[in-house]
Design an enzyme around this catalytic site. Structure first.
Site, mmCIF file in Angstrom:
data_model
loop_
_atom_site.group_PDB
_atom_site.id
_atom_site.type_symbol
_atom_site.label_atom_id
_atom_site.label_comp_id
_atom_site.label_asym_id
_atom_site.label_seq_id
_atom_site.Cartn_x
_atom_site.Cartn_y
_atom_site.Cartn_z
ATOM 1 N N ASP A 19 -5.177 -2.198 3.710
ATOM 2 C CA ASP A 19 -4.977 -3.243 2.700
ATOM 3 C C ASP A 19 -4.065 -4.369 3.166
ATOM 4 O O ASP A 19 -3.937 -5.392 2.484
ATOM 5 C CB ASP A 19 -4.379 -2.644 1.416
ATOM 6 N N LYS A 75 -2.559 -6.627 -5.609
ATOM 7 C CA LYS A 75 -4.018 -6.799 -5.646
ATOM 8 C C LYS A 75 -4.621 -5.876 -6.686
ATOM 9 O O LYS A 75 -4.035 -4.853 -7.089
ATOM 10 C CB LYS A 75 -4.651 -6.543 -4.280
#
Length: 295
Positions: A137, A10
């Site tokens: 996350d 990401k």
């Protein structure tokens, strides 16, 4: 029988960080984009829980129960009252300790792989709940695409994206500890305001407009990362001089991210970064990318 899951890295196109909470975490407005750099996690039946790893920087990956992949398998096994008798092999391609959620990706990948291998039939929400217990996350690594993360980043609202965005990720020589970066943020920013997502940034994502997005990306952790790893400033400068539309530290760093106008521009920026001597590697990748997927 084995199950392999591919899971993306990401980049945070916005990371707005509020003051430290009583539990030690920070409230965030965290706009995630999944990018096309992937780890693969393969789950195979075994007599006991075992972790192996291959690929770049594999030697830096813990192979004990502190690994998020191991913790994911243990959490799922406990929830369904079964032994965590599985061999998890991680094929690394996401930079290690680089601010691109490689460890979180492995946690999400292991969770999905074990769910498929064991036939637990967990719902999407159950998997997301376990992800949130594992780390801030991890839920996004399962979901992929684009999302706004609030709370400590684990509460996700999926976001529309109107086109592809092209990036270059420069891998630094060395790592940064996420807790250390947050401690430095607290030192540098004692009066951090409440975090809010940027309406202009969300509009640029919806429009698929890289020039508009470049004008809105931000990372409140960047000053802290640069304070702890000053050489990153040279990498950011090299990428900008090579024509990147925007340059920022990815998450808590030390990987740096460069937004390019298109795929050809990304290749030019990557070539210049490799030649600059300011980073160990430079990898082009596009976004958004799908979340954890059985392959």
């Amino acid at each position: 029988m084995s199950v392999t899951v591919r899971v993306p890295a990401k980049v945070n196109v916005q990371l707005a960080v509020g003051p430290a909470r009583p539990d030690g975490f920070h409230d965030l407005a965290n706009v995630f984009l999944a990018v096309g750099l992937y780890d693969e996690v393969t789950a195979t039946p075994a007599d006991e829980l075992r972790i192996t790893c291959s690929g770049p920087d594999a030697a830096q990956v813990p192979l004990d129960r502190t690994n998020l992949a191991a913790r994911a398998a243990l959490a799922l096994a406990e929830r369904y009252g079964r032994p965590a008798d599985v061999h998890l092999h991680i094929a690394k391609d996401i930079p290690v300790a680089g601010g691109m959620a490689g460890g979180s990706a492995d946690g999400a990948g292991a969770l999905l792989a074990c769910d498929a291998l064991w036939g637990t039939g967990a719902s999407r929400q159950e998997l997301l709940d376990i992800c949130a217990e594992l780390g801030s996350d991890v839920p996004f690594s399962l979901v992929g695409g684009a999302a706004l993360g609030t709370g400590r980043g684990e509460k996700l609202q999926e976001l529309p994206v109107g086109g592809a965005f092209h990036w270059v990720f420069a891998v630094a020589d060395g790592g940064l500890s996420t807790p250390a970066v947050y401690r430095e943020f607290d030192r540098l920013t004692p009066d951090a305001p409440a975090p809010e997502a940027s309406p202009a940034l969300l509009a640029a994502l919806r429009a698929g407009d890289p020039v508009a997005l470049a004008g809105t990306v931000s990372n409140d952790l960047q000053p802290a990362a640069l304070s702890l790893f000053p050489a990153l400033a040279d990498t950011l400068k090299a990428g900008t001089e090579a024509g990147a539309l925007a340059a920022l530290v990815s998450g808590s760093g030390p990987t740096t991210a460069f937004l390019a106008e298109d795929a050809e521009a990304a290749e030019r920026v990557a070539t210049a970064l490799r030649a600059s001597g300011t980073c160990r590697a430079a990898r082009p990748a596009s976004s958004p990318a799908p979340g954890a997927t059985v392959v």
